[in-house]
Scaffold this motif. Sequence first.
Motif, PDB file in Angstrom:
ATOM      1  N   PHE A 653       0.807  -1.225   0.000  1.00  0.00           N
ATOM      2  CA  PHE A 653       0.000   0.000   0.000  1.00  0.00           C
ATOM      3  C   PHE A 653       0.838   1.273   0.000  1.00  0.00           C
ATOM      4  CE2 PHE A 653       0.329  -1.756   4.290  1.00  0.00           C
ATOM      5  CZ  PHE A 653       0.886  -0.697   4.998  1.00  0.00           C
ATOM      6  N   GLY A 654       2.159   1.152  -0.081  1.00  0.00           N
ATOM      7  CA  GLY A 654       2.971   2.362  -0.185  1.00  0.00           C
ATOM      8  C   GLY A 654       4.365   2.223   0.381  1.00  0.00           C
ATOM      9  N   LEU A 667       4.190   7.643   5.847  1.00  0.00           N
ATOM     10  CA  LEU A 667       3.797   6.823   4.702  1.00  0.00           C
ATOM     11  C   LEU A 667       3.525   7.671   3.467  1.00  0.00           C
ATOM     12  CD1 LEU A 667       2.793   4.025   3.533  1.00  0.00           C
ATOM     13  CD2 LEU A 667       0.503   4.740   4.270  1.00  0.00           C
ATOM     14  N   HIS A 669       1.498   6.975   0.410  1.00  0.00           N
ATOM     15  CA  HIS A 669       0.544   5.967  -0.055  1.00  0.00           C
ATOM     16  C   HIS A 669       0.757   5.686  -1.535  1.00  0.00           C
ATOM     17  CE1 HIS A 669      -3.361   3.975  -0.800  1.00  0.00           C
ATOM     18  NE2 HIS A 669      -3.256   3.642   0.477  1.00  0.00           N
ATOM     19  N   THR A 671      -1.185   5.506  -3.893  1.00  0.00           N
ATOM     20  CA  THR A 671      -1.943   6.386  -4.790  1.00  0.00           C
ATOM     21  C   THR A 671      -1.289   7.755  -4.950  1.00  0.00           C
ATOM     22  OG1 THR A 671      -3.317   7.053  -2.909  1.00  0.00           O
ATOM     23  CG2 THR A 671      -4.138   5.250  -4.294  1.00  0.00           C
ATOM     24  N   ASP A 717       1.337  11.185   7.090  1.00  0.00           N
ATOM     25  CA  ASP A 717       1.264  10.953   5.645  1.00  0.00           C
ATOM     26  C   ASP A 717       2.181  11.923   4.920  1.00  0.00           C
ATOM     27  OD1 ASP A 717      -0.554   8.940   5.898  1.00  0.00           O
ATOM     28  OD2 ASP A 717      -2.316  10.204   5.607  1.00  0.00           O
ATOM     29  N   SER A 772      -8.813   7.855   8.432  1.00  0.00           N
ATOM     30  CA  SER A 772      -8.455   9.155   7.891  1.00  0.00           C
ATOM     31  C   SER A 772      -9.571  10.165   8.087  1.00  0.00           C
ATOM     32  CB  SER A 772      -8.143   9.025   6.396  1.00  0.00           C
ATOM     33  OG  SER A 772      -9.298   8.635   5.693  1.00  0.00           O
TER      34      SER A 772
END
Length: 792
Positions: A653-654, A667, A669, A671, A717, A772
């Motif tokens: 996922f990242g 992280l 991510h 995306t 993030d 989130s």
Amino acid sequence: MTKPINENDPHALREAEKYDNPIPSREFIMDLLDKQGTLNREQIAAALNLNSEEQLEALRRRMRAMERDGQVIYTRKGGYGLICKMDLIKGRVQGHPDGFGFLIPDEGGDDLFLSAREMKSLMNGDRAMVHVKGIDRRGRREGGVIEVLERNNHRIVGRLFVEGGVCLVAPDNKRLTQDILVPKENLSGATHGQIVSVEIVEQPSKYRQAIGKVVETLGEHMAPGMEIDIAIRSYDIPDVWSPEAEQEATRFTEEVPEEAKQGREDIRDLPLVTIDGEDARDFDDAVYCEKQGSGWRLLVAIADVSAYVKPGMALDKDAAERGTSTYFPERVIPMLPEVLSNGLCSINPDVDRLCMVCELNLNANGAVKNYRFFEGVMKSHARLTYTKVAAMLVDGDEELRAQYAAQVPYLENLHELYKVLLNSRQQRGAIDFETTETRIVFGADRKIDSIVPVVRNDAHKLIEECMLLANTAAADFLEEHKLPALFRVHEGPNEEKISVLREFLSELGLDLGGGDSPEPKHYAKLLNSIKGRHDAHLIQTVMLRSLKQAVYTPDNAGHFGLAFDAYAHFTSPIRRYPDLLVHRAIRHVLQGGTAANFYCQHDQMAQHGEHCSMTERRSDEATRDATDWLKCEFMLDKVGDEFDGVISSVTSFGLFVELNNIYVEGLVHVTSLGKDYFHFDPVHHRMIGEHTRHIYRLGNRIRVIVARVDLDERKIDFELADEQPENTTSRKELNSADKAVKKAKKQSKKDGKKRPDEGKKSSAKKGRKNSSKKKTSGKKRATNKKKKKKKS
């Protein structure tokens, strides 16, 4: 002695010794059920000739205990049957933050997958009985819950939400995915947003969530010091002494009683010193070294906790329950009360202290010629720090050398011995990973001023080598006398881990020696060969992850990482319960005891080992959780700032990135990696772009922007400041990446449609938004719950 009730019961005498009104043993009852099949309690009583009210009540309690321990199951027809005959599996539940979980079987073997639907009636740490109801799409056995045997969670800490007439507590522990419903009359004055501790009044079932009652309000969210209070309660770390233990602690004085010194070897004239960190509060080891011909005589004196904390004492029970001291930033939850840990058992300077001593005689090459253990009384001649010792021995600080002139000759002996031991360590093939430990520096109002690395100097390493010598001598002593005590065991990597590691290394043109069974020296040789490479950190990380976690067990299997055939923890009985058990075993022999009459035998010691291994992990996780909170708090005012970092982990996922010079991890991510489709290559620890073939690999340097900080989730993030990864990709790696992408795409097609319940949040989460969105307004949360109510 009470007469046995059934002469045919092979354990009748044992039962008669234990109980005033004995009934047949568990083994005899299980044998009955094995021969006759499922029976109800009346039928069991008749078969065993139990008639009196006392006997029937004892049978009822025994059957309930056997049911709780997973020996029998109460069937829907009202009878008892043997679990071992029903293909049922009992074990402990491990929850996953995404709502599903796993059952770890008591008997060993592969874990069973538990879907989110099955987890509705379970919580992390519960013990349950399941049956295998099939094989999932990943080839895993899938369990169906038959019965919950034991509940693990009775108090839970979390944040209280009061919205739209609904009160619930969101657990802080991410493995607990179900919210706890709290009736308004059970709020005990707590208000929305506060951190509270709830007692579970009703455990969850398939049809409803757990119901709780607020028993303690810890304070407002983000209050200073809150992170430690939350971690203590989330991980169930005991921080209150029992009244009995407190009473026992009051009996100790500040000074060692004269009668306690009798019969001990007096080494108060030897200039033993303690060497610890500047912020150390308990001192459990002191050292002394003198030249002996071409070799050395080394004394490692350890605080004699076992002289004060005896088996059967309430203090011992509390210490065993804690298992270890837990060191939070600027706060300690000690294994022993401060009157012992910082007082009577702490080797403070210029005061008499009882000690257990390991005396070693070493030759010119640092090999142990012989050793002995003895009970002593000592006096520390100086409280030194790593910084001061390194300044005297390495930097030649004249002012400090003059201040500690009486100790300098013995410190130089230690340093000379250390250099020889270091060479011996390298020849032995001990694995020495270069990792960075950090320390949080606080400013005013307990706000983080900085996060700094802890630099290990020669003084740290010198003391470490002395402790290793004493610990190996202790392990050898235990083996020689066949004593049931705990070894520190670190087994080598399994075949699967080795295979994955070799595949990774082969692409880099590297090889791990040793064939199917590499030894520590092969790891050490490879580590030595990669020094200076730009990807050395990457290779070291992958090698480290191939190794198992060390545990405590009475069955010695050696220590792979340190390359010892036998290793035990002897040097820290103030803060580790296994060390206290080792001290008791050694004292038992010194006082003429044998393995046969030691108070704790193998099976009980094995239970101690499992518990101490658990408390060690629990302590590590709790301190990591509190530290993550503090790091998130530190980054709150840095949202939008850019930093350089290194990719510290790659997942599906990242990318996890650790910021340079700040030592904070966050992280990126998957995306956020760009417009391309990125595929995860777990073998080579990298993420590969399907079209661009951009590669993000463990150890790559990368620049990121702090996008978001979530204190509730302990998450930071990041987003890429530059979409281009570090350009060190070879043609060979590109070819390998092509193959990895094809394999990933093929696997994706094979997987097909995702299971409807895997990866979902539990039903308790449906009314809440995901992590989130926890910070959205109460109005939105209430709206969601109203919509859900309308649908139902």
